[in-house]
Design a protein around this motif. Sequence first.
Motif, PDB file in Angstrom:
ATOM      1  N   GLU A 131      -6.541  -4.875  -9.286  1.00  0.00           N
ATOM      2  CA  GLU A 131      -5.627  -3.729  -9.360  1.00  0.00           C
ATOM      3  C   GLU A 131      -4.804  -3.611  -8.080  1.00  0.00           C
ATOM      4  O   GLU A 131      -3.601  -3.291  -8.129  1.00  0.00           O
ATOM      5  CB  GLU A 131      -6.428  -2.447  -9.589  1.00  0.00           C
ATOM      6  N   GLU A 132      -5.422  -3.882  -6.937  1.00  0.00           N
ATOM      7  CA  GLU A 132      -4.681  -3.834  -5.672  1.00  0.00           C
ATOM      8  C   GLU A 132      -3.656  -4.958  -5.584  1.00  0.00           C
ATOM      9  O   GLU A 132      -2.576  -4.773  -5.015  1.00  0.00           O
ATOM     10  CB  GLU A 132      -5.659  -3.896  -4.492  1.00  0.00           C
ATOM     11  N   ASN A 133      -3.970  -6.115  -6.148  1.00  0.00           N
ATOM     12  CA  ASN A 133      -2.967  -7.180  -6.254  1.00  0.00           C
ATOM     13  C   ASN A 133      -1.745  -6.679  -7.022  1.00  0.00           C
ATOM     14  O   ASN A 133      -0.603  -6.903  -6.614  1.00  0.00           O
ATOM     15  CB  ASN A 133      -3.560  -8.403  -6.959  1.00  0.00           C
ATOM     16  N   ASN A 134      -1.991  -6.013  -8.141  1.00  0.00           N
ATOM     17  CA  ASN A 134      -0.888  -5.456  -8.926  1.00  0.00           C
ATOM     18  C   ASN A 134      -0.050  -4.478  -8.105  1.00  0.00           C
ATOM     19  O   ASN A 134       1.188  -4.518  -8.121  1.00  0.00           O
ATOM     20  CB  ASN A 134      -1.431  -4.728 -10.161  1.00  0.00           C
ATOM     21  N   GLU A 135      -0.735  -3.587  -7.390  1.00  0.00           N
ATOM     22  CA  GLU A 135      -0.044  -2.545  -6.627  1.00  0.00           C
ATOM     23  C   GLU A 135       0.831  -3.140  -5.529  1.00  0.00           C
ATOM     24  O   GLU A 135       1.993  -2.747  -5.354  1.00  0.00           O
ATOM     25  CB  GLU A 135      -1.063  -1.590  -6.010  1.00  0.00           C
ATOM     26  N   VAL A 136       0.292  -4.111  -4.789  1.00  0.00           N
ATOM     27  CA  VAL A 136       1.070  -4.716  -3.696  1.00  0.00           C
ATOM     28  C   VAL A 136       2.230  -5.529  -4.262  1.00  0.00           C
ATOM     29  O   VAL A 136       3.345  -5.491  -3.729  1.00  0.00           O
ATOM     30  CB  VAL A 136       0.173  -5.584  -2.802  1.00  0.00           C
ATOM     31  N   ALA A 137       1.992  -6.252  -5.343  1.00  0.00           N
ATOM     32  CA  ALA A 137       3.071  -7.031  -5.959  1.00  0.00           C
ATOM     33  C   ALA A 137       4.218  -6.130  -6.383  1.00  0.00           C
ATOM     34  O   ALA A 137       5.399  -6.465  -6.200  1.00  0.00           O
ATOM     35  CB  ALA A 137       2.533  -7.810  -7.157  1.00  0.00           C
ATOM     36  N   GLU A 138       3.884  -4.967  -6.932  1.00  0.00           N
ATOM     37  CA  GLU A 138       4.928  -4.026  -7.339  1.00  0.00           C
ATOM     38  C   GLU A 138       5.676  -3.479  -6.121  1.00  0.00           C
ATOM     39  O   GLU A 138       6.909  -3.400  -6.124  1.00  0.00           O
ATOM     40  CB  GLU A 138       4.300  -2.888  -8.141  1.00  0.00           C
ATOM     41  N   LYS A 139       4.950  -3.103  -5.078  1.00  0.00           N
ATOM     42  CA  LYS A 139       5.597  -2.594  -3.866  1.00  0.00           C
ATOM     43  C   LYS A 139       6.484  -3.638  -3.206  1.00  0.00           C
ATOM     44  O   LYS A 139       7.501  -3.312  -2.586  1.00  0.00           O
ATOM     45  CB  LYS A 139       4.540  -2.102  -2.876  1.00  0.00           C
ATOM     46  N   GLN A 140       6.108  -4.904  -3.337  1.00  0.00           N
ATOM     47  CA  GLN A 140       6.887  -5.995  -2.757  1.00  0.00           C
ATOM     48  C   GLN A 140       8.080  -6.389  -3.624  1.00  0.00           C
ATOM     49  O   GLN A 140       8.857  -7.273  -3.261  1.00  0.00           O
ATOM     50  CB  GLN A 140       5.997  -7.217  -2.539  1.00  0.00           C
ATOM     51  N   GLY A 141       8.219  -5.744  -4.768  1.00  0.00           N
ATOM     52  CA  GLY A 141       9.368  -6.015  -5.639  1.00  0.00           C
ATOM     53  C   GLY A 141       9.277  -7.314  -6.402  1.00  0.00           C
ATOM     54  O   GLY A 141      10.311  -7.871  -6.813  1.00  0.00           O
ATOM     55  N   LEU A 142       8.065  -7.802  -6.640  1.00  0.00           N
ATOM     56  CA  LEU A 142       7.909  -9.050  -7.388  1.00  0.00           C
ATOM     57  C   LEU A 142       8.057  -8.806  -8.886  1.00  0.00           C
ATOM     58  O   LEU A 142       7.710  -7.746  -9.392  1.00  0.00           O
ATOM     59  CB  LEU A 142       6.538  -9.674  -7.115  1.00  0.00           C
TER      60      LEU A 142
END
Length: 464
Positions: free
Chosen positions: A158-169
Motif C-alpha cells: 500500500e505504501e508503494n502505491n501511495e509513493v508512486a501516486e505522489k511521484q506522479g507515476l
Amino acid sequence: MRDSFLKFNLDKSYASIEFEIDRDIDFISINWQNNKEFFSFYLYSPDNKLCAQIIGISEKGTRILSKESTKTSPCLLSLDKIKITKGMWRVDYSVITNTDACSTIIEIKEEKSSDIFYDDEYDLLENLYSDNLEESNEYYTCDFHTHTIFSDGLMTREENNEVAEKQGLDFFIPTDHNIFHYTWPKNSHVKTYPGIEITSSLGHINFLFAEKTPFEEHHANEIEDEEALSQIITEASNYSLVSINHSFMEPWDFKIKDFPLNRVKFMEIINSPTLPSANEAIEKALKAWNYLLNDGYKVVAIGGSDSHLKAGDKFYGSEYPCLLGDPKNFIYTRINSAAYIKEAMIKADVSVTRRDELKLIYTGLERENDGFNGNIKLVAYIMQECFHGSKLNIHWVLDGKVQKVDQCKQSSFESYIDCNYHWIRVDVRDEDGHLYGHSNPIFFNRNKIKHNMIVWKDLLDKMK
C-alpha cells in the motif's frame, strides 16, 4: 490447531524436503522463528504446483494458504486453485546469507481460520493481459524496480502505491527478490504490472511484465549455477522483458562470464541514485553501455529506484531520500497497456531522468536508419533547468564521445552521417558531472557492423 505437517531447521544452504498430507485441507499456515538468515522458501503441492513463495528476512513470520483467496497471504496461491491437496508435498529452501543456518525453525501446520483479509486486491495477470486501450498521454512514466516487506523492503504494498501516486507515476512494477506477486492492492491512480527480481550471487536480473515466476519450473538452487541461470534467463525472454540490474554495483554486479551479449536487451543505467556508491556504478554501467552500442548491440537502457526504504528515509551518508520513482522512466506510447508499453520499450522509445522529462526529437528519421548518409539535425529538451540546486547540461553523445554541451533547456545538434555505423543519444548531467538522465540512441547503418564482443566476459575485458 492440528499437529504439524512438517517442522525442520534450515541446516543446509539448499535442501528439498518432502512430506505427506493424508486428508483434504482448507487452511495451512507456514511459520518461521528464531531467524537470522535471508532465506527463500517454496512450497509445491502434490500436483507440483507452486503455491507458496516466501523470502524470510524477519526474525519470525507467518504466511497463510486458505481455500478463500481473500484469506490467502500475498505471493501464495489459494488452495481452491490446487487440484490435489492429499499426497506428497515438497519444500525447496535456499539460505542466501548462511550466517547461522541451524537457528531458523520452519513449521507447516493445519489451522482452522484466519482474521486477516485481503479483499481489496486485483489479479496482476489480469491487468497484464487487459485489453483496455483507452488513449491518453504522449508518454507514461514508471519505475521498473521496487521492493516491499515481502522481501527485504521496508514499505508495504500500500505504501508503494501511495509513493508512486505522489511521484506522479502512471505505473510501476514491484520486483521483490525471488518472489512473484499474483495480486496487488487496488489503486485507481497508478497501475501495477507483475515482475520479479531474480537474486543470485551471480547477479540480479529483473523479469518485467512477467507472466509467471521461473520457480514454478526450476529449483531454488539453480539460480546459483551459471549454466542453469543462463537457461532461466533465456526462457524468461519468452514470458517477460529481461533487464540486467545495477550490473557494475559490487557485490551485486552481473557475473555470468559466458552470457551471450545478444541476449542483453535491457540494462539499468541509473539505479538507486541516492546510494553513496551509486555514482561510480552508474558511470561504469554507462561506459559498458557505450561499448555495447559501439559494438552494434541495441541495448535499451532503463532506470530503477530499487527502493527499499520508507518514504523520506535516506541511506547512511546520503543527502537526499531514496524514493520510488527516482529515477523515472518515460515510455513513449499513447496507451497504458502492457502490450503497447513493451512494444515501445523494445523499440527503445524510452528516456530516463531523476525527475522531469527529457525528450530527443529526430523529425524525419527513424529509431533505426539503415542505408543512410547525409546531414541531420536533432533537438533535445528538458523540462527543468536545475536539479537539487545544480544547473543541468545537455550532452550530445556520438559513438560514445561527447560532441557538444549546452547549459539550457533546449539544445540542437547538427552533423553529417556517412555510410558507416553510428549512433547518437543525449545525456544530461548536473554541474558536478552526475548523470541526471539519458535518452536512448538513434542508430544509423547498424546492419553494417559485426560484433567483436560475444559474451559478457568480452565486455568485462573491455572495461578493464
